[in-house]
Design a protein around this motif. Structure first.
Motif, PDB file in Angstrom:
ATOM      1  N   ASN A  62      30.879  81.173 -40.620  1.00 48.33           N
ATOM      2  CA  ASN A  62      31.444  80.915 -41.948  1.00 48.33           C
ATOM      3  C   ASN A  62      31.635  79.419 -42.173  1.00 48.33           C
ATOM      4  O   ASN A  62      31.368  78.899 -43.261  1.00 48.33           O
ATOM      5  CB  ASN A  62      32.791  81.626 -42.101  1.00 48.33           C
TER       6      ASN A  62
ATOM      7  N   ALA B  63      35.226  80.103 -47.266  1.00 48.10           N
ATOM      8  CA  ALA B  63      35.460  78.668 -47.101  1.00 48.10           C
ATOM      9  C   ALA B  63      36.367  78.418 -45.908  1.00 48.10           C
ATOM     10  O   ALA B  63      37.123  79.302 -45.488  1.00 48.10           O
ATOM     11  CB  ALA B  63      36.098  78.081 -48.365  1.00 48.10           C
TER      12      ALA B  63
ATOM     13  N   TRP C 285      29.821  77.015 -44.980  1.00 45.32           N
ATOM     14  CA  TRP C 285      30.638  76.300 -45.965  1.00 45.32           C
ATOM     15  C   TRP C 285      30.338  74.803 -45.967  1.00 45.32           C
ATOM     16  O   TRP C 285      30.274  74.159 -47.020  1.00 45.32           O
ATOM     17  CB  TRP C 285      32.117  76.553 -45.660  1.00 45.32           C
TER      18      TRP C 285
END
Length: 324
Positions: free
Chosen positions: A28, A243, A32
């Motif tokens: 992740n 994020a 991001w």
């Protein structure tokens, strides 16, 4: 392009809470950061920003994100930004650095401002992991880290954990009814206008969600009129947004009219929202809250969310810092 050293550096600046909540936090985090790192040395993008902002700095690479080698052998990836698109409020945004998230690291990172001197930056900004402990450590340190003040707190919690919380006493009175983005924008704008009359500093804390944001939330089925016993009380909106290493849903708006603020309607609305988001295992409901926005922060924490990281202004000696 994401490199192994950039990802490793960013990992050390990632909150332990995020790592505990999101088993895929490394993937992740890389996803991001990729757009910001892809703009390193991008002269075409830098030229577009230069032409849009219209400041007397001609080199497009000065406007692009940059990887800067620091004098102590460390490095940082950063870019010039303007708070609220105000050219009177330039700052350097740091996306990744090999320096540690400690007072000594922040002190050394102050060197980065000189590389953006053509823009006269006021300070630099980092995402500080575990901000409660980190800010206290910086304040107590004898190292010349400079002045560190939080800009925005990232507040979240896994949806599954929030669904386990006891229902608020107002829960049965509150319902969420899907609404259109145009209607929601008018409602949101009217409530913000009302709030500004009582709180002139509001624009430093929060700005109303724009039409595009509300339309995106509506397309995901996550834009609602908050109703109390059938009466419209405000608007809540969220959308899928991964994020900081988190995966989940970002709160784009939650606003209540004066008749319903401070009465736990917001807590009940957030609990209702948790039943609406199409969450999967480990998805987090999160959002940005200014630390001076006490009512919103209190509402978020009452619903079970926690502060997990923060955008922090760092102002070394000799710089004026971001005005409040």
């Amino acid at each position: 392009m994401m490199t192994s050293d950039a990802l490793e550096a960013a990992e050390s600046w990632t909150s332990s809470q995020i790592k505990n909540w999101s088993p895929r936090w490394r993937d992740n985090l890389a996803h991001w950061l990729e757009p910001s790192l892809a703009l390193v040395g991008d002269a075409e993008w830098g030229g577009q920003i230069r032409d849009m902002v219209q400041l007397p700095v001609q080199d497009p690479l000065a406007w692009a994100n940059r990887r800067i080698e620091l004098s102590d052998g460390h490095w940082a990836i950063a870019g010039i930004r303007f708070r609220g698109r105000d050219i009177e409020k330039p700052f350097v945004d740091v996306f990744a650095t090999s320096l540690p998230p400690e007072p000594t690291g922040l002190a050394a990172l102050g060197e980065i401002l000189s590389h953006f001197s053509a823009f006269s930056p006021l300070c630099f900004r980092v995402n500080l992991p575990d901000p409660g402990t980190g800010l206290r450590t910086i304040a107590a340190s004898e190292a010349d880290a400079g002045r560190a003040t939080p800009d925005l707190l990232v507040v979240g919690r896994p949806v599954a954990e929030m669904l386990e919380q006891p229902l608020d006493s107002r829960y049965d009175e509150v319902s969420l009814v899907p609404c259109g983005p145009a209607e929601a924008q008018r409602r949101v704008a009217a409530i913000y206008d009302e709030l500004r009359r009582a709180q002139p500093q509001l624009d430093q804390w929060a700005t109303p969600a724009d039409a595009d944001t509300l339309e995106d939330a509506a397309e995901e089925g996550l834009l609602f009129d908050i109703r109390v016993n059938g009466t419209s009380a405000g608007v809540v909106a969220a959308e899928r947004d991964d994020a900081y290493g988190l995966a989940g849903f970002c709160m784009q708006e939650i606003v209540l009219d004066s008749a319903h603020r401070g009465s736990r309607v917001g807590v009940a609305a957030l609990q209702r929202l948790c039943h609406e988001v199409p969450s999967t295992t480990n998805d987090v409901l999160w959002g940005h809250i200014h630390p001076d926005n006490v009512p919103s922060l209190r509402n978020a924490q009452a619903s079970g969310r926690k502060i997990v990281t923060a955008h922090v202004w760092v102002t070394p000696m000799g710089y004026s810092g971001m005005p409040v």
